[in-house]
Scaffold this active site. Structure first.
Site, PDB file in Angstrom:
ATOM      1  CG  HIS A  85      38.072  79.540 106.728  1.00  0.00           C
ATOM      2  ND1 HIS A  85      38.770  79.221 107.873  1.00  0.00           N
ATOM      3  CD2 HIS A  85      38.618  78.778 105.752  1.00  0.00           C
ATOM      4  CE1 HIS A  85      39.681  78.306 107.600  1.00  0.00           C
ATOM      5  NE2 HIS A  85      39.611  78.040 106.319  1.00  0.00           N
ATOM      6  CD  GLU A  89      64.753  64.675 105.888  1.00  0.00           C
ATOM      7  OE1 GLU A  89      65.970  64.581 105.642  1.00  0.00           O
ATOM      8  OE2 GLU A  89      63.993  65.496 105.301  1.00  0.00           O
ATOM      9  CG  HIS A 107      74.620  68.040 109.144  1.00  0.00           C
ATOM     10  ND1 HIS A 107      74.433  69.250 108.533  1.00  0.00           N
ATOM     11  CD2 HIS A 107      74.385  67.087 108.192  1.00  0.00           C
ATOM     12  CE1 HIS A 107      74.111  69.046 107.254  1.00  0.00           C
ATOM     13  NE2 HIS A 107      74.069  67.756 107.031  1.00  0.00           N
ATOM     14  CG  HIS A 144      37.342  76.070 111.137  1.00  0.00           C
ATOM     15  ND1 HIS A 144      38.064  77.149 110.671  1.00  0.00           N
ATOM     16  CD2 HIS A 144      38.022  75.597 112.193  1.00  0.00           C
ATOM     17  CE1 HIS A 144      39.148  77.308 111.415  1.00  0.00           C
ATOM     18  NE2 HIS A 144      39.138  76.375 112.352  1.00  0.00           N
ATOM     19  CG  PHE A 182      68.276  65.819 108.698  1.00  0.00           C
ATOM     20  CD1 PHE A 182      68.469  67.186 108.716  1.00  0.00           C
ATOM     21  CD2 PHE A 182      69.306  65.008 108.243  1.00  0.00           C
ATOM     22  CE1 PHE A 182      69.662  67.748 108.274  1.00  0.00           C
ATOM     23  CE2 PHE A 182      70.502  65.558 107.800  1.00  0.00           C
ATOM     24  CZ  PHE A 182      70.681  66.928 107.815  1.00  0.00           C
ATOM     25  N   GLY A 234      44.633  74.595 102.289  1.00  0.00           N
ATOM     26  CA  GLY A 234      45.702  74.649 103.275  1.00  0.00           C
ATOM     27  C   GLY A 234      46.527  73.380 103.290  1.00  0.00           C
ATOM     28  CG  HIS A 242      40.458  74.884 108.462  1.00  0.00           C
ATOM     29  ND1 HIS A 242      41.230  75.343 107.422  1.00  0.00           N
ATOM     30  CD2 HIS A 242      41.141  75.185 109.584  1.00  0.00           C
ATOM     31  CE1 HIS A 242      42.327  75.908 107.904  1.00  0.00           C
ATOM     32  NE2 HIS A 242      42.299  75.822 109.214  1.00  0.00           N
TER      33      HIS A 242
END
Length: 661
Positions: free
Chosen positions: A267, A421, A483, A32, A447, A162, A72
């Site tokens: 880019h 998380e 869960h 990039h 999680f 981004g 990038h």
């Protein structure tokens, strides 16, 4: 505030960065070039005027931390490290993205000198930067004294559109604002371009207002292509703000100087040869020469090393004086900087007898943390809003909070991450990368999947981050399959350099924290119940070990001798000598694995596997275990079928480990 003093080499240095970016990506034919070309001015200003670092002593503890969050722009960081005098030659830049080079496709800590954290996946870097800033605030609060401002560095991060779109950056930035991390300065490359084109197609929110709402200071430099003084003044102003992190919106032109500047065409693809030649001609460089760095540019950037060397010498003198005034704190701080643990800390880990009453492993984890915390000030814990469930907060510990909130202090050793998380995992990586701290964090195992991106980078980066992942099976009954993490175990077991522990008892829990020598458990796998001339071996983890023992008792009553093996950590077991592993999971009788998770991966250790064929179910946990046949009675039935099947086959039963060899 000091003033910006222009230099006659500024324009040449910025042109050098831009042409090097074009050459680096062009030689690799991959990468990039646009973001590095657009951010050349801010890179030059930050590094030559403001950043405190010593390339000859890259691990000097009070150095400023720089994070290139924008994956990038990775070539930009390598170019900067080369100009600064780190261990990166022009030949290394020419080897960009090549196998075993010092300039891999995205920056990797421990691989390239001067890289603080492994970045690439967008949003991770800025989130790591929050962790780096948090670590500085914590250690500074603990060890700085009047007249001894030992730990006061800044953390700088470059990020792009981004990074701001990724949810993990929002989680981390929100917490950074709450924690008032004034030592964190993020510079946003506002070029309005992403891979799909103009950001107008998907990203039209008011980022400045969002970060103001988070509690950040927000500044704006409207001409990031030319306004070097404006860039300098914004960063200098950010350094004066002590109670808020700062986001500097830097409006730039992606691929500045290219024929495709300002478009997504520059880019993610190398510039064409004629475009590179035109760029070099435009800035007064020889279009026929590649990887050219004028001598005056090296000289201008050498000032950074000279400044850093002098600052480190001053810091070392201050540290020596600190030792005389605060010998205990000095001894502890230097031990932590060196990465050494206090001698004998492991002797505090609880050791259990087989006659001790059974307890939930999360409670055993709390007991272990309670035992070792007084001897390990290095520990900095936390949970994603599940403290009471994870049992990660040791009684008497203070929360890490700004003092003006009345909720704690920066000296505190427990972080309330909130329901974040992924942000928690990425922040913990930054804390670990700073040095002197071992972060541990908690949530339900299910999680941790939300944070898989951060976990993966933690393993790749060799960060010492401890996850306390409770509620790890269908035993989380009434909450149902949403869960119940039946597939999560194999996911994390498959990640290289990650030790996934599923302890069955107190000793295995202590071994998980030690990961060294709590007798057999610390070897990752061991024989819980032995039999000579066995007919069957059952290998299990976690709560299922007790079910395997129950089944073994029922099988023995039928004349079937059954060994039981606990295998709490595949990674650690796999690192044991071959002789030991073959003694634990030996040939001679079939091996049946038992786990209330997916059976994927267990064929490496067993001939037959029993576990979850699909999702779990809702209901009281005992009823759920019964529904799926994970009971002593049913496993005894299954075990007998396995024995009968292999007896009917005849011939020697060889351990799967032998086959793997």
């Amino acid at each position: 505030m000091s003033k910006f003093v222009p230099s006659p080499t500024d324009a040449t240095a910025i042109a050098t960065i831009r042409t090097l970016a074009a050459d680096v990506v062009g030689k690799a034919n991959s990468g990039h070039p646009g973001a590095p070309m657009g951010m050349a001015p801010v890179t030059h200003v930050l590094f030559t005027r403001l950043l405190n670092a010593n390339p000859k002593s890259s691990k000097w503890f009070n150095r400023d931390r720089f994070v290139l969050s924008n994956g990038h722009a990775c070539a930009l960081q390598y170019i900067a490290l080369h100009l600064l005098g780190y261990k990166l030659s022009l030949d290394d830049l020419k080897a960009f993205r090549q196998v075993d080079s010092l300039t891999p496709g995205h920056p990797e800590v421990h691989h390239t000198d001067g890289i603080e954290v492994t970045t690439g996946p967008l949003g991770q870097g800025i989130s790591n930067a929050v962790g780096l800033a948090l670590a500085q605030a914590h250690l500074g609060a603990l060890y700085n004294k009047e007249g001894f401002d030992l730990i006061n560095n800044y953390t700088y991060a470059f990020l792009g559109d981004g990074c701001l779109m990724e949810g993990v950056s929002s989680e981390a930035s929100s917490l950074a604002g709450h924690l008032q991390l004034g030592n964190l300065i993020a510079i946003w490359d506002d070029n309005h371009i992403s891979i799909d084109g103009d950001t107008a197609v998907a990203f039209t929110e008011n980022v400045e207002q969002r970060y103001l709402a988070y509690g950040w200071q927000v500044l704006h430099v409207k001409d990031g292509d030319h306004d070097l003084e404006g860039i300098y003044n914004a960063i200098a102003e950010a350094r004066l703000e002590k109670s808020k992190p700062t986001l500097i919106r830097l409006t730039t032109t992606i691929g500045y100087g290219s024929k495709q500047q300002g478009t997504h065409g520059v880019h993610g693809s190398p510039l064409k040869a004629d475009d590179i030649a035109a760029l070099k001609t435009k800035v007064g460089f020889n279009p026929g020469t590649s990887f050219h760095v004028p001598a005056e540019v090296y000289s201008a950037w050498a000032v950074v090393g000279q400044r850093g060397s002098a600052l480190e010498a001053q810091w070392n003198a201050l540290l020596a004086s600190y030792a005389k005034s605060y010998p205990n704190e000095h001894a502890e701080l230097t031990r932590r900087i060196a990465g050494r643990l206090p001698e004998g800390w492991e002797k505090l880990l609880p050791v259990y007898k087989s006659t001790d009453p059974a307890q939930a492993s999360r409670k055993l984890s709390e007991i272990a943390l309670t035992a070792i915390t007084p001897a390990l000030p290095d520990l900095l814990g936390g949970s994603a809003d599940l403290t009471g469930s994870n049992l990660t907060k040791v009684k008497g510990t203070v929360d890490f909070q700004p003092e003006n909130t009345g909720l704690g202090s920066y000296k505190g050793t427990y972080i309330r991450y909130g329901v974040r998380e992924h942000g928690m995992g990425a922040i913990a990586n930054g804390i670990a990368a700073y040095g002197g701290i071992i972060p541990f964090i908690g949530t339900f195992l299910n999680f941790v999947s939300y944070a898989a991106g951060a976990v993966r980078l933690s393993a790749l980066s060799k960060h010492q981050v401890i996850w306390v992942a409770t509620h790890d099976s269908i035993g989380l009954g009434e909450d149902g399959p949403t869960h119940q993490p039946i597939e999560t175990g194999i996911h994390f077991r498959a990640i290289p350099n990650l030790a996934f522990w599923r302890p069955a008892d107190g000793n295995e829990t202590s071994a998980a924290y030690l990961n060294s020598t709590i007798e057999h458990a610390a070897k990752g796998g061991y024989v819980v119940h032995d039999e000579e001339g066995e007919n069957l071996t059952i290998v299990a983890t976690g709560s299922e070990v007790s079910i395997a023992l129950e089944a073994a008792g029922k099988l023995k009553a039928q004349g079937i001798k059954t060994r039981v093996v606990s295998l709490p950590c595949w990674l650690v077991f796999d690192q044991q000598p071959q002789e030991y592993r073959l003694a634990v999971l030996r040939s001679g009788a079939p091996i049946l694995s038992l786990e209330a998770l997916s059976t994927a991966g267990w064929s490496k250790y067993s001939h037959e596997q029993y576990g979850l064929p699909g999702w779990g179910a809702s209901g009281p946990y005992k009823k759920v275990y019964e529904k799926f046949g994970i009971t002593g009675d049913n496993i005894a039935i299954v075990g007998k079928k396995v024995v009968d099947f292999y007896k009917a086959k005849g011939g020697e039963v060889v351990s799967p480990l032998v086959k793997a060899l």
